[in-house]
Write a protein that holds these residues in place. Structure first.
Motif, PDB file in Angstrom:
ATOM      1  N   ILE A 270       0.881  -1.180   0.000  1.00  0.00           N
ATOM      2  CA  ILE A 270       0.000   0.000   0.000  1.00  0.00           C
ATOM      3  C   ILE A 270       0.914   1.224   0.000  1.00  0.00           C
ATOM      4  N   HIS A 271       2.054   1.090   0.688  1.00  0.00           N
ATOM      5  CA  HIS A 271       3.137   2.077   0.601  1.00  0.00           C
ATOM      6  C   HIS A 271       4.271   1.467  -0.223  1.00  0.00           C
ATOM      7  N   GLY A 272       4.660   2.160  -1.299  1.00  0.00           N
ATOM      8  CA  GLY A 272       5.555   1.554  -2.287  1.00  0.00           C
ATOM      9  C   GLY A 272       6.998   1.398  -1.854  1.00  0.00           C
ATOM     10  N   ASN A 273       7.405   2.067  -0.789  1.00  0.00           N
ATOM     11  CA  ASN A 273       8.822   1.999  -0.383  1.00  0.00           C
ATOM     12  C   ASN A 273       9.057   1.035   0.775  1.00  0.00           C
ATOM     13  N   GLU A 274       8.050   0.256   1.138  1.00  0.00           N
ATOM     14  CA  GLU A 274       8.216  -0.660   2.277  1.00  0.00           C
ATOM     15  C   GLU A 274       8.526  -2.040   1.718  1.00  0.00           C
ATOM     16  N   ARG A 275       9.826  -2.225   1.396  1.00  0.00           N
ATOM     17  CA  ARG A 275      10.239  -3.337   0.534  1.00  0.00           C
ATOM     18  C   ARG A 275      10.185  -4.697   1.203  1.00  0.00           C
TER      19      ARG A 275
ATOM     20  N   LEU B 239       0.645  -5.451   5.604  1.00  0.00           N
ATOM     21  CA  LEU B 239       2.081  -5.468   5.917  1.00  0.00           C
ATOM     22  C   LEU B 239       2.741  -4.126   5.592  1.00  0.00           C
ATOM     23  N   HIS B 240       3.446  -3.588   6.572  1.00  0.00           N
ATOM     24  CA  HIS B 240       4.095  -2.279   6.426  1.00  0.00           C
ATOM     25  C   HIS B 240       5.477  -2.284   7.058  1.00  0.00           C
ATOM     26  N   GLU B 241       6.167  -1.135   6.917  1.00  0.00           N
ATOM     27  CA  GLU B 241       7.427  -0.920   7.626  1.00  0.00           C
ATOM     28  C   GLU B 241       7.418   0.493   8.191  1.00  0.00           C
ATOM     29  N   ALA B 242       8.159   0.691   9.281  1.00  0.00           N
ATOM     30  CA  ALA B 242       8.111   1.991   9.954  1.00  0.00           C
ATOM     31  C   ALA B 242       9.467   2.338  10.545  1.00  0.00           C
TER      32      ALA B 242
ATOM     33  N   ILE C 202       8.569   4.968  -3.622  1.00  0.00           N
ATOM     34  CA  ILE C 202       8.084   6.045  -2.743  1.00  0.00           C
ATOM     35  C   ILE C 202       6.856   5.547  -1.966  1.00  0.00           C
ATOM     36  N   ARG C 203       6.528   6.268  -0.920  1.00  0.00           N
ATOM     37  CA  ARG C 203       5.356   5.908  -0.105  1.00  0.00           C
ATOM     38  C   ARG C 203       4.073   5.983  -0.941  1.00  0.00           C
ATOM     39  N   GLY C 204       3.995   6.983  -1.809  1.00  0.00           N
ATOM     40  CA  GLY C 204       2.810   7.150  -2.650  1.00  0.00           C
ATOM     41  C   GLY C 204       2.119   8.460  -2.369  1.00  0.00           C
TER      42      GLY C 204
HETATM   43 ZN   LIG Z   1       3.308   1.759   5.450  1.00  0.00          ZN
END
Ligand SMILES: [Zn+2]
Length: 225
Positions: A36-41, A122-125, A81-83
């Motif tokens: 959903i966020h493009g930079n959370e690889r 699933l995300h990253e922070a 990028i996050r988007g």
């Molecule tokens: Zn995220």
């Protein structure tokens, strides 16, 4: 039962593949979403690895149905990028209310159609939750009162036993985030809805391993594995 590869938001600029994996008998429907966020690889890598394990039949679903959308926002992923806008603020906030972005609308409709028992995003922070209470890195997040809370707590205990560095341990956060896919799934679709957040300053291999461990843990708790 083979894995079905389908396309979300087909015939639009947001088209992206997703997979439907069915068990041999009926059971809960679980959706796993990343990118959903493009930079959370690491989250995307984890979802893709899981999808591949089902495609190559290294993993099988016992019962129920698993839907995996590994890269929700293809254009943000390509640009790393996050988007823009932040897709995770554009999901419906009230029942009957439309999403503010066509891609969020397509994902929400897919989730709604399946009548989900579980929704995993699933995300990253940044940061480590164990070091700073306000950091979201290394957390599971759900909404206050969500039915996933007991299972999420147990899973955190399980994964923390496998992580020798205490500063890298996971914690549970309860948070209402209007416009996010998790809050839409929890409040409007009444799903057990959890966001997985790894800390992106850790080694990528570790982050991918944590994400896969947690998703498989939830799939076991849901009875799919
Ligand atoms: Zn995220």
């Amino acid at each position: 039962m083979p894995v079905q590869r389908l396309t979300l938001a087909a015939s639009t600029p947001y088209a992206t593949p997703y997979y439907v994996i069915r068990g041999e008998s009926k059971g809960p429907h679980v959706m796993v979403v990343s990118g959903i966020h493009g930079n959370e690889r690491a989250s995307v890598a984890a979802a893709q690895q899981l999808a591949n394990q089902f495609l190559t039949q290294h993993l099988k679903i016992r019962k129920g149905t698993l839907i995996i959308v590994p890269i929700v926002n293809q254009s943000a992923f390509r640009k790393n990028i996050r988007g823009v806008p932040d897709l995770n603020r554009t999901f419906p906030r009230k029942s009957g209310m439309a999403a503010r972005h066509p891609l969020a609308g397509a994902l929400y409709q897919l989730a709604k159609r399946y009548g989900l028992e579980w929704y995993l995003d699933l995300h990253e922070a940044n940061g480590l939750s164990q070091v700073r209470a306000s950091s979201l890195g290394q957390t599971l997040i759900t909404n206050p009162g969500n039915r996933s809370i007991p299972q999420a707590r147990r899973l955190i205990k399980d994964i923390n036993r496998t992580i020798s560095k205490k500063s890298h341990h996971f914690n549970l956060r309860l948070h209402e985030l209007p416009g996010s896919s998790r809050t839409a799934a929890a409040r409007l679709l009444k799903a057990r809805a959890v966001t997985v957040e790894t800390c992106w300053s850790l080694a990528k291999a570790d982050r991918v391993r944590y994400q896969i461990y947690l998703v498989k843990g939830f799939l076991r708790k849901a009875g799919l594995l």
